[in-house]
Scaffold this motif. Structure first.
Motif, PDB file in Angstrom:
ATOM      1  N   ASP A   1       0.784  -1.045  -0.040  1.00 30.71           N
ATOM      2  CA  ASP A   1       0.036   0.052   0.105  1.00 30.71           C
ATOM      3  C   ASP A   1       0.951   1.355  -0.047  1.00 30.71           C
ATOM      4  N   ARG A   2       0.590   2.034  -1.083  1.00 27.09           N
ATOM      5  CA  ARG A   2       1.683   3.307  -1.251  1.00 27.09           C
ATOM      6  C   ARG A   2       1.647   4.214   0.074  1.00 27.09           C
ATOM      7  N   PRO A   3       0.340   4.833   0.345  1.00 24.82           N
ATOM      8  CA  PRO A   3       0.291   5.683   1.498  1.00 24.82           C
ATOM      9  C   PRO A   3       1.022   5.131   2.768  1.00 24.82           C
TER      10      PRO A   3
ATOM     11  N   ARG B   1       3.360   2.935   2.874  1.00 25.11           N
ATOM     12  CA  ARG B   1       4.992   2.841   2.797  1.00 25.11           C
ATOM     13  C   ARG B   1       5.625   4.118   2.770  1.00 25.11           C
ATOM     14  N   ILE B   2       4.837   5.150   2.487  1.00 21.17           N
ATOM     15  CA  ILE B   2       5.225   6.452   2.653  1.00 21.17           C
ATOM     16  C   ILE B   2       5.203   6.896   4.204  1.00 21.17           C
ATOM     17  N   ALA B   3       4.175   6.630   4.784  1.00 19.96           N
ATOM     18  CA  ALA B   3       3.990   7.029   6.088  1.00 19.96           C
ATOM     19  C   ALA B   3       5.148   6.238   7.119  1.00 19.96           C
TER      20      ALA B   3
ATOM     21  N   GLY C   1       7.848   5.117   5.856  1.00 16.05           N
ATOM     22  CA  GLY C   1       9.188   5.522   5.191  1.00 16.05           C
ATOM     23  C   GLY C   1       9.393   6.933   6.161  1.00 16.05           C
ATOM     24  N   VAL C   2       8.492   7.655   6.555  1.00 17.79           N
ATOM     25  CA  VAL C   2       8.678   9.157   7.308  1.00 17.79           C
ATOM     26  C   VAL C   2       8.966   8.634   8.624  1.00 17.79           C
TER      27      VAL C   2
ATOM     28  N   SER D   1      10.514   5.919   9.633  1.00 14.79           N
ATOM     29  CA  SER D   1      11.833   5.214   9.763  1.00 14.79           C
ATOM     30  C   SER D   1      12.840   6.305   9.631  1.00 14.79           C
TER      31      SER D   1
ATOM     32  N   SER E   1       2.116  10.770   9.908  1.00 16.94           N
ATOM     33  CA  SER E   1       2.283   9.302   9.732  1.00 16.94           C
ATOM     34  C   SER E   1       1.991   8.235  10.335  1.00 16.94           C
TER      35      SER E   1
ATOM     36  N   ARG F   1      -4.415   2.684   7.300  1.00 13.67           N
ATOM     37  CA  ARG F   1      -4.116   1.923   5.944  1.00 13.67           C
ATOM     38  C   ARG F   1      -4.094   0.288   6.685  1.00 13.67           C
TER      39      ARG F   1
END
Lengths: 262, 254, 281
Positions: free
Chosen positions: C12-14, C16-18, C20-21, C23, C262, C269
Motif C-alpha cells: 500500500d503506497r500511503p 509505505r510513505i508513512a 518511510g517518514v 523510519s 504518519s 491503512r
C-alpha cells in the motif's frame, strides 16, 4: 409461444486468468415454467443467476445476450433495468441474513420494494407488505413485521426474502440455493411454499441448487451445469431415469437410494 | 465388553438461555459403530457433542470414556483423553486457523502431545494428507487456497494426526455440496474401516446418516426422543420428531 | 492471491510513505550525534549569532542563545521520539498482556482488569500526568516513559480482551482445545497472531497520541528540562519570538505534525488492510 427469458450464447470471462465462468450458455424459459439449474459449487450457477438480473460485477467481461421481456439485461441502462427488477423479475439468495439490511425492520424492507416501484402511500405499502409476509407463511406477520432480521430464525428470514421477491407478482423468480442454509425440516417447508406460490401465480421459476432432491421435487425441467457449460437440458423425469453426461450421472447417483439402478 | 462411551443424565445449561440446551440425555456408543445424533437446529445436539468432549462444561450428569469418568479428568489424564477423542466441525472455513499453513495445522496435535520429532512429524503429516485424498505438497499452502471439501479433508487429517479412537463429526458434511458430501462420507467410511474408529455423527439431515449410521438417536428440545437401529428408524419412526425429519427428506419421483 | 494483512500493508503506497517518514525520523533520532551540524547545547556567540534566520550555515536558523535549531530538532527527536516509542511499547505491551489475561483467565481476573479499565478510562490522562508531575517535580525521560506508558494501556487492553473473547468462541480455537492445547499455546499460536494487526493499529494510534503529549508536557515546562532539547521545549523557547523568529516555532511543530500524521496514516491503512484480508477469507 415466445419465451419469457432467453439466454443466447452467454459467455462470462474471469479476466483471462483461468477458464471462463460461463461458456456459451443458451437456453429459454417460457411463462409459468419451472426450470432447475443443477451444478456443483464452482460450476458457474450463481454467476448465471446474477447475470439474468444484470447483477454481475462490472469488472467481468460478458458476451452474448440475456433477453427478458424483450430487453437485453446485459445492456439495458441502469434505470430501466432497475425498473424491471423486483417488478417483473426477482431473486432470492442463499443466505437470508446477509441479503437483508440488519438495521431495518423486516416489514419496512418488504414495503420498500413497493415504494421503490412508485407506491406513494407508506401505510398502503406497509399493509401490502404484512399481507405478503402472511402469504409467505410468516406466522403472526403483523407483529413479526416489526422485528429486525437477527430476531427471526433462518427459515423466517427466507420467508421475508420470498415476500420481498414476490410482492409485485413478478413473471420470473430466480432462486439461488434458497434452502441450502436451512435445516432440512425448514427446507421442506420453504420448498412447499415455493411450489404453492409458483402454482397460484403461474409464475416462471429458475431454481438453482447443487441438490437434485430440491430440484426434482420442484422443477419440471432440469439443466445440468458443469464447468460453465450446460451439459444436459432435459425434462426432470428423463434426467432421473437416464442421465447422459457423466457429471449429470454423478449428481443423480449421489442422491439415488441404494438398490435403485438407473 | 463395555461400551466405549457412556453418557448418563447429561445436562447442559447456558447462563443466558431459559431452557436447558441438553436436558438429561443418556446413551451408549459401542466400539466401532457410527452413532448418529439427528435433530433440528436448536435441539441441543451440538451442545451435547461439545459437552462429551469437555469443550463446554455440563451442569450435571456423567460421561464415561473407556471406563474413565471424563468429567473428573485433569492434567495428563485429560490430555490423554483429548488425544483419544477428536472432533471435526461443520464449517471448515471457521475451524482452520486462517493464518497457519496446512502442514502446521495438521501437525498441531502431534506437537501438543509430543508424539514425534520434526522430520518424522513432517513425514506423518505428508502421509495424513495423502490418506485423506490431498497431496503432501499441500502442507505449505494456506486454508483459503482450498475448496470446502478439501478444507474438510484437512480438518479430518488434523483430527487423525493424534491417532484417536473416537471422532465426533459435528455436522461435518452439512456445509458441503451433494457430490463433495458423498466423497467425504466415503472417505469417513474408509477411514473407519482402516483405523477401527468409532463415530458420533451429528446432523440435521436424516438422509445423510442413512447410509453410514448403525443407530440413530433423534433429539428434540434437549432430549433424545427416539433411539433405534437405522433401518428401523427409517421404516417405522415412532416419535413425531423422527417422523417430521423423515418427511423433510425430498421425495424424488424416481 | 489473497495476501495477509502485513503483505497488503507493504503493497500500500500511503502506508509505505508513512512508514518511510517514521523510519527516517527514527534513524535521524538515533544518528543525531553524528549527523547534527553543531552541538545542540553549544552557545557559540549569544550576541552575534542570536536568532539568525535559516541560511546555508544554519539550515533551520539559531535560537535566542545562538544554538543551532536543526541540531536541536535532531537531538530533540532522540528525546521526543524515544520517550514516545518507549511509552507506546510500554502501554501496548501492558495493555495486550492484561487484555489477554482477562480474556483467557476469565472469572475474577477478568472482573478486576475490566473494572480497572472502566474506572481509569474515565480519567483525563493529561490532567492526571500534569498533577503527578506537579506533585513530584520535573521528571527524567525514563520516568516520563513510565508515566505516559503506564496511563495509556487501557484502550489496547479493551481491544485485545474483546478480540480474544471473540476468537475463543471460534471453531478453530475449539479444535485446538479439543487437541489438548494449553491456554498458553492457544494464546501464542492462535490468538496473538490473530489480534496482532489490531494491536498494531492500537500501537500506531498510541504513538500518535503520545508524541504530542510529551511535547505538550515539555511545552508547559513539566516534561523534558533544558538544556536537554525536546520538540516541546524547543517550541517553548520560541514562543517569545513568534513574530520575529518564525523558524523557532515552525520546525518543531512540523516535526510533530509529520510524525503524528504518519502514525495516523499507518493506523488507517492498517485498518483497511485488515478489512481487506477479512473479506478475502
Amino acid at each position: 409461444m415466445t419465451a419469457l427469458l432467453s439466454v443466447e450464447r452467454l459467455h462470462i470471462g474471469s479476466g483471462g486468468r483461468s477458464a471462463p465462468i460461463l461458456d456459451d450458455v443458451s437456453f429459454a424459459v417460457s411463462d409459468g415454467e419451472t426450470v432447475g439449474v443443477l451444478g456443483a459449487s464452482g460450476s458457474g450457477k450463481t454467476s448465471l443467476a446474477l447475470s439474468l438480473l444484470g447483477l454481475l460485477p462490472q469488472s467481468l467481461e460478458t458476451r452474448g445476450r440475456v433477453v427478458f421481456d424483450g430487453y437485453n439485461m446485459l445492456e439495458r441502462a441502469a434505470g430501466a433495468r432497475r425498473n424491471l427488477r423486483g417488478r417483473r423479475i426477482s431473486m432470492v439468495f442463499q443466505e437470508p441474513l446477509t441479503a437483508l439490511n440488519p438495521r431495518q425492520r423486516v416489514g419496512a424492507q418488504v414495503a420498500e420494494v413497493a415504494r421503490a416501484h412508485g407506491e406513494r402511500d407508506a401505510q398502503k405499502a406497509m399493509r401490502g407488505a404484512v399481507d405478503m409476509l402472511h402469504r409467505a407463511g410468516l406466522t403472526d406477520a403483523g407483529t413479526r413485521a416489526l422485528r429486525y432480521p437477527h430476531e427471526l430464525s433462518g427459515g423466517e428470514r427466507q420467508r421475508v426474502l420470498l415476500a420481498m421477491a414476490l410482492l409485485l407478482d413478478p413473471a420470473l423468480l430466480v432462486a439461488d440455493e434458497p434452502t441450502s442454509a436451512l435445516d432440512v425440516t425448514v427446507q421442506a417447508q420453504v420448498l412447499q411454499l415455493l411450489r404453492t406460490l409458483q402454482r397460484e401465480r403461474g409464475m416462471a421459476m429458475l431454481l438453482v441448487s447443487h441438490d437434485l432432491g430440491v430440484i426434482a421435487t420442484t422443477c419440471s425441467r432440469t439443466m445440468v451445469l458443469h464447468d460453465g457449460r450446460v451439459v444436459e437440458d432435459t425434462a426432470t423425469p428423463q434426467l432421473l431415469a437416464a442421465p447422459e453426461h457423466p457429471q449429470a450421472r454423478a449428481l443423480v447417483d449421489a442422491v439415488r437410494p441404494a438398490g435403485r439402478g438407473a | 465388553m463395555t461400551a466405549l462411551l457412556e453418557v448418563r443424565d447429561l445436562v447442559v445449561e447456558y447462563p443466558a438461555a431459559a431452557a436447558r440446551a441438553v436436558d438429561g440425555v443418556s446413551f451408549d456408543i459401542e466400539r466401532g459403530e457410527t452413532f448418529a445424533l439427528v435433530g433440528e437446529s436448536g435441539s441441543g445436539k451440538t451442545s451435547l457433542g461439545r459437552a462429551i468432549l469437555r469443550l463446554v462444561a455440563p451442569a450435571a450428569g456423567r460421561v464415561h470414556f473407556d471406563g474413565a469418568d471424563v468429567l473428573a479428568l485433569t492434567g495428563d489424564a485429560l490430555r490423554q483423553f483429548r488425544r483419544r477423542a477428536q472432533v471435526v466441525f461443520q464449517d471448515p472455513k471457521a475451524s482452520l486457523d486462517p493464518r497457519m499453513r496446512v502442514g502446521d495445522i495438521v501437525r498441531e496435535g502431534i506437537d501438543i502431545h509430543a508424539l514425534l520429532q520434526r522430520p518424522s512429524g513432517d513425514l506423518r503429516v505428508a502421509h495424513l494428507l495423502e490418506e485423506v485424498g490431498l497431496s503432501a505438497s499441500d502442507a505449505s499452502r494456506f486454508p483459503h487456497e482450498f475448496s470446502g471439501g478439501e478444507r474438510q479433508r484437512i480438518a479430518i487429517a488434523r483430527a487423525l494426526a493424534v491417532e484417536p479412537e473416537f471422532l465426533v463429526l459435528d455436522e461435518a458434511v452439512s456445509a458441503l455440496d451433494v457430490l463433495v458430501r458423498q466423497q467425504v462420507l466415503d472417505l469417513l467410511a474408509e477411514l473407519q474401516a482402516r483405523r477401527a474408529l468409532t463415530y458420533l455423527f451429528i446432523a440435521h439431515d436424516l438422509a445423510v446418516v442413512e447410509r453410514i449410521a448403525t443407530r440413530v438417536a433423534v433429539m428434540h428440545q434437549g432430549r433424545i426422543v427416539e433411539c433405534a437401529p437405522t433401518h428401523q428408524l427409517f421404516s417405522a419412526p415412532a416419535s413425531p420428531a423422527a417422523q417430521a425429519l423423515l418427511a423433510a427428506i425430498p421425495r424424488i419421483p424416481w | 492471491m489473497a495476501a495477509n494483512t502485513w503483505q497488503r500493508l507493504l503493497a500500500d503506497r500511503p502506508a509505505r510513505i508513512a512508514g518511510g517518514v517514521l523510519s527516517a525520523a527514527a534513524i535521524a533520532a538515533v544518528l543525531a550525534p553524528w549527523i547534527s551540524p553543531y552541538d545542540p547545547t553549544l552557545q557559540p556567540d549569544p550576541v552575534a549569532l542570536r536568532l539568525v534566520a535559516p541560511s546555508w550555515h544554519h539550515l533551520f536558523g539559531t535560537d535566542p542563545f545562538s544554538r543551532d535549531v536543526l541540531s536541536r530538532i535532531l537531538h530533540g527527536a532522540r528525546v521526543s521520539l524515544g520517550v514516545a516509542a518507549g511509552a507506546m511499547l510500554l502501554s501496548v505491551t501492558l495493555g495486550a498482556a492484561l487484555g489477554a489475561l482477562a480474556a483467557v483467565m476469565g472469572g475474577w481476573v477478568d472482573s478486576i482488569v475490566s473494572g480497572l479499565v472502566d474506572v481509569l478510562i474515565a480519567m483525563p490522562r493529561l490532567l492526571v500526568v500534569i498533577a503527578l508531575v506537579a506533585t513530584f517535580g520535573a521528571l527524567s525521560p525514563w520516568w516520563l516513559i513510565v508515566l505516559i506508558g503506564g496511563s495509556g494501556w487501557l484502550t489496547t487492553a479493551r481491544i485485545v480482551r474483546a478480540e480474544f473473547r471473540d476468537h475463543l468462541q471460534r471453531e478453530y480455537v475449539l479444535a485446538a482445545r479439543a487437541l489438548g492445547a494449553s491456554r498458553w499455546r492457544l494464546v501464542w499460536r492462535h490468538l496473538l497472531p490473530a489480534v496482532a494487526p489490531q494491536v498494531a493499529v492500537a500501537a500506531a494510534l498510541a504513538l500518535a497520541a503520545v508524541i504530542p503529549l510529551e511535547a505538550a508536557l515539555s511545552f508547559v515546562g513539566l516534561g523534558i528540562q533544558p538544556p536537554l532539547p525536546s520538540w516541546g521545549n524547543i517550541l517553548l523557547d520560541g514562543t517569545d519570538y513568534l513574530t520575529s523568529a518564525w523558524w523557532l516555532v515552525v520546525f518543531p511543530i512540523a516535526a510533530v505534525t509529520l510524525t503524528v500524521g504518519s502514525a495516523l496514516v499507518l493506523a488507517d491503512r492498517l485498518r483497511t488492510a485488515i478489512a481487506g484480508e477479512e473479506r478475502a477469507r
